[in-house]
Scaffold this active site. Sequence first.
Site, mmCIF file in Angstrom:
data_model
loop_
_atom_site.group_PDB
_atom_site.id
_atom_site.type_symbol
_atom_site.label_atom_id
_atom_site.label_comp_id
_atom_site.label_asym_id
_atom_site.label_seq_id
_atom_site.Cartn_x
_atom_site.Cartn_y
_atom_site.Cartn_z
ATOM 1 N N CYS A 267 15.634 -10.417 2.420
ATOM 2 C CA CYS A 267 16.867 -9.617 2.359
ATOM 3 C C CYS A 267 17.610 -9.778 1.037
ATOM 4 O O CYS A 267 17.960 -8.792 0.374
ATOM 5 C CB CYS A 267 17.774 -9.939 3.545
ATOM 6 S SG CYS A 267 18.496 -11.592 3.527
ATOM 7 N N HIS A 315 22.361 -12.983 6.099
ATOM 8 C CA HIS A 315 21.635 -11.729 5.906
ATOM 9 C C HIS A 315 22.482 -10.775 5.066
ATOM 10 O O HIS A 315 23.715 -10.793 5.132
ATOM 11 C CB HIS A 315 21.310 -11.066 7.244
ATOM 12 C CG HIS A 315 20.338 -9.931 7.123
ATOM 13 N ND1 HIS A 315 18.982 -10.124 6.955
ATOM 14 C CD2 HIS A 315 20.528 -8.586 7.109
ATOM 15 C CE1 HIS A 315 18.379 -8.954 6.862
ATOM 16 N NE2 HIS A 315 19.293 -8.005 6.945
ATOM 17 N N HIS A 327 17.978 -2.454 4.187
ATOM 18 C CA HIS A 327 17.800 -3.908 4.134
ATOM 19 C C HIS A 327 16.360 -4.273 4.478
ATOM 20 O O HIS A 327 15.584 -3.444 4.955
ATOM 21 C CB HIS A 327 18.774 -4.603 5.104
ATOM 22 C CG HIS A 327 18.450 -4.417 6.553
ATOM 23 N ND1 HIS A 327 18.589 -5.414 7.489
ATOM 24 C CD2 HIS A 327 17.984 -3.338 7.250
ATOM 25 C CE1 HIS A 327 18.239 -4.975 8.684
ATOM 26 N NE2 HIS A 327 17.876 -3.723 8.573
#
Length: 352
Positions: A267, A315, A327
């Site tokens: 990520c 994240h 993402h």
Amino acid sequence: MAAHRKPRQRSMGGSKARTAATIALAGAATATGFDGTGHAEPQLSPAQVKAKVDELYQEAEVATEKYNGAKEKADAAGQRLKDLQDQAARKKERLNSARDALGSVAAAQYRAGGLDPAVQLALSDDPDRYLENAEFVERAGNRQNAAVASVRKQLREIEQLRGAAHVELTSLRSRQTELKQHKKTITGKLGSARQLLSRLGVQEGPRPGASPDRASRSTGPRDTLAAPGSASTRAPNSRAAAAVSYAYQKLGSPYVWGATGPNAFDCSGLVQAAYRTAGVSLPRTTYSQIAAGRRVSRSELLPGDLLFFYAGISHVGIYVGNGRMIHAPNPSAPVRVAPLDEMPFAGATRVV
């Protein structure tokens, strides 16, 4: 006279039988605990399996960001160590040259005999020239003393560099140990997730090293979004627009923990790569990226803003407008478009 009776002996056979029975019972109890016949593991529903897999992925991502941070520090320590070693090597060369020069002067003095200056003046046929030469010799002696002092200074500097290099080497080894620990945690979490998925007959997403061309580029939400160009034009500036455009180009690329592109990402690696192509240098981890720009509220979001999730800021994604982001989710799915509400929202940052 009373008869003497032999003491009654305990039956060895009975003792052995009781011992064997005890062992058998213990073994049966142990076997029951391990093979599940006595305490069968409860069967999880598909929803429960999915929830547990998501939890394992999230824990693996926390470890991944810690791994990324440790790797960043290890790389920096390695580079500093190399720079210090290069500096020490260059100073060592200059030191050797200075030592050679001093050695030549010392050899010349030895060959000259080192006569007392008063004796040399008395024996000289040309006292005036001798005095001129003596003045030159004195200046040369001063230069020699300066050369000796310079050599001593260089020796001290080299020792300081060696000390600093030892500190960096210790730091590097510590980071490498930390990397191994985080890597073990990550692989363990991902392995557990794969085992759970295998119960449902579900295959994990693209494996590490998989070609992005083989990953599915039909991610569902992407098809319902406006074209990348329209999202880019609504970005606050050209650099944010370039980052959004890069993210769109990478849709379908596989998730690989620790990867920063160009064909696979985790990520924070995707975010870093997107802004790198836009000429903006971002830190490697989510923990650092959230502090890399100006914090903005959810109501202020513009394409290109960085979105962070979970209480631990583990994240990150890139906002593309219309309540959606791009993402790199986890090993179960490639880089894709997803709604902001897919995960617990923690905050947002505008870096340009």
